[in-house]
Design an enzyme around this catalytic site. Structure first.
Site, short mmCIF file in Angstrom:
data_model
loop_
_atom_site.label_atom_id
_atom_site.label_comp_id
_atom_site.label_asym_id
_atom_site.label_seq_id
_atom_site.Cartn_x
_atom_site.Cartn_y
_atom_site.Cartn_z
N GLU A 259 35.28 23.95 48.08
CA GLU A 259 35.41 25.41 48.03
C GLU A 259 34.17 25.97 48.71
O GLU A 259 33.05 25.81 48.20
CB GLU A 259 35.48 25.90 46.58
CG GLU A 259 36.86 25.75 45.98
CD GLU A 259 37.93 26.51 46.73
OE1 GLU A 259 37.63 27.57 47.31
OE2 GLU A 259 39.07 26.02 46.76
N GLU A 473 41.90 24.95 43.29
CA GLU A 473 41.26 24.84 41.99
C GLU A 473 42.06 25.66 40.99
O GLU A 473 42.87 26.51 41.36
CB GLU A 473 39.83 25.39 42.07
CG GLU A 473 38.96 24.57 43.00
CD GLU A 473 37.49 24.79 42.74
OE1 GLU A 473 36.96 25.81 43.20
OE2 GLU A 473 36.88 23.96 42.05
C1 UN1 Z 1 35.26 35.10 41.31
O1 UN1 Z 1 35.33 35.90 42.24
O2 UN1 Z 1 35.25 35.50 40.14
O3 UN1 Z 1 31.64 30.46 44.37
C2 UN1 Z 1 35.23 33.64 41.51
C3 UN1 Z 1 32.37 31.44 44.34
C4 UN1 Z 1 33.85 31.20 44.14
C5 UN1 Z 1 34.35 31.73 42.84
C6 UN1 Z 1 34.58 33.20 42.81
N1 UN1 Z 1 34.10 29.78 44.22
O4 UN1 Z 1 31.91 32.55 44.46
#
Ligand code: UN1
Length: 492
Positions: A259, A473
């Site tokens: 991610e 995820e």
């Molecule tokens: C969100 O927007 O609440 O690292 C989650 C990050 C993403 C998760 C965002 N993997 O900002």
């Protein structure tokens, strides 16, 4: 630490959690964890691991795996439910430690802790739903079906910007699926990881099933790529690190889930509610100091509405109270560390040099006590064109680039003009427009009339293009990553 300046010099020391015990790193090295809102405050001290410590954690996980795999999945889920209850009970205390080491406001940190509890609760329930499928067989006496089995030892590498939610959304599905895990949290947010592991330990999780090692990402990540016993790696972080990690891991055909970044657009349609668009842009760009991969970083606005949009956005940015997240009146905390501050200020300079105009903000805040932390103003750029660096690269700070469009096709084209594709939003009252945008937008998480941020635990989360790789995820979909399928032809 200088006590003459009224500095808190006392801080507790925490170690790795390996095979059910808190153990110092073999080399005895330590890492100091400071408060980004005031670096004079030492929050905690943590073991700094080397390769040998990571190998030891993998070893512990490997030894615990058979017992955990053979624990019925509903029982595995019950451990998670107990950990969830503890996270809920302790949300105030965990939130406070989290704000002190990461900088988010208490409201954000406490909310994220409750969100982690929700994630554990959701995956606890998956312990009763994990299962394969049955199929019609060609042979009359053949029973043909699939089983969903764990992989073995899995390594989880998590960032500092969601120090409790992201570890939760990797740990919970990995564990309920029957894997044994090693978590390497970000060096900037080690204490939140300790608090979460305390909950897992007190929930009675058997020794070795979940292990925690602190240390430099490159060295420990290499161990996970090299160790024959690690069967999967789930990583959230920068594109650069994620790509390098995947290249190494693929040599051993290890499953990898990445991610990475985002460059998420907000489109305001001709007919969209301008006030709402401003509110969503401000929430998406400045929430958590812009340090979310789902942050809104580009606003795409009809030329005829640009002036009003920018004026209202600047008014909203002016209202943002910046300061220590521990204070009740503060809306936006500091950036996480000195590197983050230098990077964000660097992008702001590049934006100006390339010809964009700062409509608001752009400066480091250093008045009074703010001088001891990594504070920047919420920043709005106008006159941004798609060639500019601040349009193309992820800033990971409270910086929004605004650009104008003439027709709706152009707006969608601009929104898709990025290497990333994590989230997006459109503000409109037209159902036809919304449907067209949903079809054409290149993003994994698509909003209409809501901010680009957020990720409900029971639905898949992940991006198109360079934002993600491997399976989604959260939701049930993530269980595909943390399990492998066994197809059984059983001739009775
Ligand atoms: C969100 O927007 O609440 O690292 C989650 C990050 C993403 C998760 C965002 N993997 O900002």
């Amino acid at each position: 630490m200088n006590e003459a300046e009224g500095v808190v010099a006392m801080a507790d020391t925490y170690h790795n959690y390996v095979n059910g015990a808190w153990v110092p790193a073999a080399g005895g090295e330590l890492h100091e964890n400071a408060n980004p809102a005031d670096v004079r405050e030492l929050v905690s001290i943590h073991s700094r691991s080397r390769r040998a410590d990571a190998f030891a954690a993998v070893e512990a996980a490997k030894a615990a795996f058979p017992g955990w795999r053979d624990t019925p999945a509903p029982a595995r889920g019950e451990y998670l439910a107990r950990a969830a209850a503890l996270l809920r009970e302790r949300a105030d205390d965990i939130g406070r430690d989290f704000t002190r080491e990461e900088g988010k406001t208490l409201r954000e940190a406490r909310g994220e802790t409750l969100r982690a509890a929700q994630i554990f609760e959701f995956f606890a329930g998956e312990g009763r739903r994990l299962g394969g499928r049955t199929f019609p067989a060609d042979g009359r006496d053949t029973f043909l079906y699939t089983l969903r089995e764990p992989l073995g030892v899995v390594a989880l590498i998590t960032p500092w910007n969601f120090p409790v939610a992201i570890p939760a959304w990797k740990l919970a599905p990995a564990l309920v699926a029957g894997n044994a895990v090693v978590l390497k949290p970000a060096t900037n947010t080690p204490l939140t990881a300790v608090r979460m592991f305390e909950c897992l330990a007190e929930a009675g999780l058997p020794a070795g099933v979940a292990n925690l090692v602190y240390g430099p990402g490159a060295a420990l990540g290499d161990v996970f790529c090299e160790s024959e016993d690690v069967r999967a790696i789930s990583f959230t972080g920068s594109s650069e690190v994620g790509k390098a990690l995947a290249a190494k891991a693929h040599q051993r055909l290890v499953k990898v889930q990445l991610e990475l970044g985002g460059k998420n657009p907000l489109i305001l349609a001709d007919d969209g509610d301008l006030e709402r668009a401003v509110a969503y842009a401000a929430a998406g760009a400045f929430g958590a100091t812009g340090q979310k991969c789902t942050a809104t970083s580009r606003a795409i606005v009809p030329r005829g509405r640009l002036e009003e949009f920018v004026a209202k956005l600047v008014a909203a940015a002016k209202k943002v109270v910046v300061g220590s997240g521990l204070r009740d009146d503060v809306d936006m905390g500091p950036l996480v560390d000195a590197d983050a501050l230098a990077r964000v200020l660097g992008y702001i300079e590049v934006g100006k040099k390339e010809g964009a105009t700062v409509a608001y903000g752009g400066r480091r805040l250093e008045e009074g006590d703010l001088a001891h932390g990594f504070f920047v103003e919420p920043t709005v750029f106008v006159g941004v064109t798609p060639q500019m660096t601040i349009w193309r690269e992820e800033v990971f700070g409270p910086v929004l680039a605004v650009t104008a469009y003439d027709d709706f096709d152009e707006a969608i084209e601009l929104a898709n003009d990025t290497a990333y594709g994590l989230s997006a939003t459109l503000v409109t009252k037209s159902l036809a427009r919304a449907m067209r945008y949903v079809r054409q937008i290149e993003a994994g998480v698509v909003h209409v009339n809501s901010p680009t941020v957020g990720a409900a635990c029971h639905v898949p989360f992940g991006g198109y293009k360079e934002s993600s790789s491997g399976s989604r995820e959260q939701g049930r979909e993530v269980l595909e990553f943390f399990t492998q399928l066994k197809t059984v032809y059983l001739d009775i």
